[in-house]
Design a protein around this motif. Structure first.
Motif, mmCIF file in Angstrom:
data_model
loop_
_atom_site.group_PDB
_atom_site.id
_atom_site.type_symbol
_atom_site.label_atom_id
_atom_site.label_comp_id
_atom_site.label_asym_id
_atom_site.label_seq_id
_atom_site.Cartn_x
_atom_site.Cartn_y
_atom_site.Cartn_z
ATOM 1 N N HIS A 275 -19.048 63.428 -6.419
ATOM 2 C CA HIS A 275 -17.773 62.727 -6.553
ATOM 3 C C HIS A 275 -17.410 62.552 -8.029
ATOM 4 C CE1 HIS A 275 -15.025 59.156 -6.289
ATOM 5 N NE2 HIS A 275 -14.523 59.924 -5.343
ATOM 6 N N ASP A 276 -18.402 62.193 -8.839
ATOM 7 C CA ASP A 276 -18.168 62.024 -10.284
ATOM 8 C C ASP A 276 -17.732 63.334 -10.934
ATOM 9 O OD1 ASP A 276 -18.824 59.366 -10.094
ATOM 10 O OD2 ASP A 276 -20.854 59.598 -10.905
ATOM 11 N N LEU A 277 -18.394 64.423 -10.545
ATOM 12 C CA LEU A 277 -18.026 65.738 -11.092
ATOM 13 C C LEU A 277 -16.565 66.053 -10.802
ATOM 14 C CD1 LEU A 277 -21.130 67.926 -10.098
ATOM 15 C CD2 LEU A 277 -20.417 67.374 -12.436
ATOM 16 N N LEU A 278 -16.143 65.783 -9.572
ATOM 17 C CA LEU A 278 -14.764 66.068 -9.184
ATOM 18 C C LEU A 278 -13.787 65.139 -9.901
ATOM 19 C CD1 LEU A 278 -15.339 66.708 -5.391
ATOM 20 C CD2 LEU A 278 -14.647 68.392 -7.094
ATOM 21 N N GLU A 279 -14.164 63.880 -10.048
ATOM 22 C CA GLU A 279 -13.322 62.919 -10.762
ATOM 23 C C GLU A 279 -13.140 63.348 -12.214
ATOM 24 O OE1 GLU A 279 -12.229 59.312 -9.527
ATOM 25 O OE2 GLU A 279 -12.027 60.882 -8.022
ATOM 26 N N ASP A 280 -14.219 63.916 -12.786
ATOM 27 C CA ASP A 280 -14.188 64.347 -14.190
ATOM 28 C C ASP A 280 -13.586 65.731 -14.350
ATOM 29 O OD1 ASP A 280 -15.471 61.999 -14.733
ATOM 30 O OD2 ASP A 280 -17.457 62.893 -14.928
ATOM 31 N N ASP A 281 -13.143 66.317 -13.233
ATOM 32 C CA ASP A 281 -12.590 67.669 -13.270
ATOM 33 C C ASP A 281 -13.582 68.656 -13.872
ATOM 34 O OD1 ASP A 281 -10.555 69.147 -12.367
ATOM 35 O OD2 ASP A 281 -9.252 68.908 -14.105
ATOM 36 N N ALA A 282 -14.843 68.489 -13.532
ATOM 37 C CA ALA A 282 -15.904 69.343 -14.073
ATOM 38 C C ALA A 282 -15.766 70.767 -13.555
ATOM 39 C CB ALA A 282 -17.267 68.773 -13.687
ATOM 40 N N ASP A 283 -16.380 71.696 -14.264
ATOM 41 C CA ASP A 283 -16.345 73.096 -13.875
ATOM 42 C C ASP A 283 -17.427 73.326 -12.815
ATOM 43 O OD1 ASP A 283 -15.951 75.769 -13.698
ATOM 44 O OD2 ASP A 283 -16.944 76.268 -15.590
ATOM 45 N N VAL A 284 -17.113 72.955 -11.595
ATOM 46 C CA VAL A 284 -18.091 73.069 -10.507
ATOM 47 C C VAL A 284 -17.423 73.701 -9.292
ATOM 48 C CG1 VAL A 284 -17.629 70.725 -9.663
ATOM 49 C CG2 VAL A 284 -19.824 71.814 -9.142
ATOM 50 N N ARG A 285 -18.154 74.535 -8.587
ATOM 51 C CA ARG A 285 -17.652 75.141 -7.351
ATOM 52 C C ARG A 285 -18.351 74.454 -6.188
ATOM 53 N NH1 ARG A 285 -16.267 80.782 -8.619
ATOM 54 N NH2 ARG A 285 -15.766 81.054 -6.420
ATOM 55 N N GLU B 66 -18.092 86.509 -5.103
ATOM 56 C CA GLU B 66 -17.020 85.552 -5.397
ATOM 57 C C GLU B 66 -17.526 84.414 -6.291
ATOM 58 O OE1 GLU B 66 -14.943 84.123 -1.889
ATOM 59 O OE2 GLU B 66 -15.179 86.070 -0.925
ATOM 60 N N LEU B 67 -18.836 84.241 -6.324
ATOM 61 C CA LEU B 67 -19.406 83.120 -7.073
ATOM 62 C C LEU B 67 -20.075 83.557 -8.371
ATOM 63 C CD1 LEU B 67 -20.968 81.402 -3.959
ATOM 64 C CD2 LEU B 67 -18.988 80.569 -5.234
ATOM 65 N N GLU B 68 -19.929 84.837 -8.713
ATOM 66 C CA GLU B 68 -20.660 85.380 -9.858
ATOM 67 C C GLU B 68 -20.349 84.703 -11.180
ATOM 68 O OE1 GLU B 68 -20.465 89.603 -10.246
ATOM 69 O OE2 GLU B 68 -21.927 89.932 -8.655
ATOM 70 N N ASP B 69 -19.122 84.247 -11.368
ATOM 71 C CA ASP B 69 -18.764 83.671 -12.667
ATOM 72 C C ASP B 69 -18.972 82.150 -12.723
ATOM 73 O OD1 ASP B 69 -16.818 83.087 -10.841
ATOM 74 O OD2 ASP B 69 -15.121 83.566 -12.150
ATOM 75 N N ALA B 70 -19.572 81.597 -11.690
ATOM 76 C CA ALA B 70 -19.722 80.137 -11.636
ATOM 77 C C ALA B 70 -20.834 79.649 -12.572
ATOM 78 C CB ALA B 70 -20.032 79.709 -10.205
ATOM 79 N N ASP B 71 -20.600 78.480 -13.176
ATOM 80 C CA ASP B 71 -21.636 77.837 -13.994
ATOM 81 C C ASP B 71 -22.446 76.863 -13.154
ATOM 82 O OD1 ASP B 71 -20.946 79.071 -16.402
ATOM 83 O OD2 ASP B 71 -19.302 77.654 -16.701
ATOM 84 N N ALA C 149 -26.287 80.394 -12.934
ATOM 85 C CA ALA C 149 -25.608 79.172 -12.499
ATOM 86 C C ALA C 149 -26.610 78.080 -12.146
ATOM 87 C CB ALA C 149 -24.724 79.470 -11.287
ATOM 88 N N ARG C 150 -26.170 76.842 -12.291
ATOM 89 C CA ARG C 150 -26.924 75.717 -11.750
ATOM 90 C C ARG C 150 -26.509 75.602 -10.285
ATOM 91 N NH1 ARG C 150 -26.341 69.536 -13.960
ATOM 92 N NH2 ARG C 150 -27.639 68.539 -12.372
ATOM 93 N N ILE C 151 -27.497 75.659 -9.381
ATOM 94 C CA ILE C 151 -27.190 75.692 -7.954
ATOM 95 C C ILE C 151 -27.879 74.523 -7.255
ATOM 96 C CG2 ILE C 151 -27.325 77.043 -5.827
ATOM 97 C CD1 ILE C 151 -27.503 79.556 -7.661
ATOM 98 N N GLU C 152 -27.076 73.679 -6.629
ATOM 99 C CA GLU C 152 -27.628 72.492 -5.984
ATOM 100 C C GLU C 152 -27.051 72.329 -4.582
ATOM 101 O OE1 GLU C 152 -28.276 69.454 -9.653
ATOM 102 O OE2 GLU C 152 -26.217 70.038 -9.272
ATOM 103 N N SER C 153 -27.815 71.654 -3.739
ATOM 104 C CA SER C 153 -27.362 71.310 -2.398
ATOM 105 C C SER C 153 -27.020 69.825 -2.391
ATOM 106 C CB SER C 153 -28.487 71.595 -1.402
ATOM 107 O OG SER C 153 -28.206 70.998 -0.151
ATOM 108 N N MET C 154 -25.906 69.464 -1.750
ATOM 109 C CA MET C 154 -25.520 68.048 -1.712
ATOM 110 C C MET C 154 -26.327 67.295 -0.668
ATOM 111 S SD MET C 154 -21.785 66.232 -1.392
ATOM 112 C CE MET C 154 -21.600 66.493 0.381
#
Length: 125
Positions: free
Chosen positions: A12-22, A54-59, A87-92
């Protein structure tokens, strides 16, 4: 290699901060249209292998599912793919159920507007 789990608060914080996350929602299309995290994208688990590029350029990639179980498998799958190895890859953790109860989810309406009112009342399933 997946990088572990991320909490719903952190997402939620990442989205609020408009972070570069997919945010990759791995449920089927119907479930996604019904309710999802704002700004998330839908790549159903069964299509993941075919759509990895489709996710190749993701950080930073966060996989999400109803309870945070199959998203771990999805994160591991993405982590084993060469194109996303940087990329940093995490599961919620806790999945959409936990996220929806805390922050609400949005749904796709025919007119393309997000109805936040319905988001808080809707179950994530």
């Amino acid at each position: 290699m997946m990088d572990g789990e991320i909490s719903t608060d952190e997402v939620h914080d990442l989205l609020e901060d408009d972070a570069d996350v997919r945010i990759v929602d791995i449920r089927d299309e119907r479930s996604f249209e019904h309710s999802h995290i704002p700004d998330s994208e839908n790549i159903p688990f069964g299509e993941l292998m075919d759509r990895l590029e489709e996710l190749e350029d993701a950080d930073h990639i966060v996989t999400v599912c109803p309870h945070g179980k199959s998203s771990v498998q999805a994160a591991q799958l993405l982590g084993s793919y060469e194109g996303t190895s940087d990329a940093r890859i995490e599961s919620m953790d806790g999945g959409l159920e936990k996220y929806g109860m805390k922050f609400g989810l949005v749904r796709e309406d025919g007119d393309g507007t997000d109805d936040a009112e319905s988001a808080t009342r809707e179950s994530p399933f």
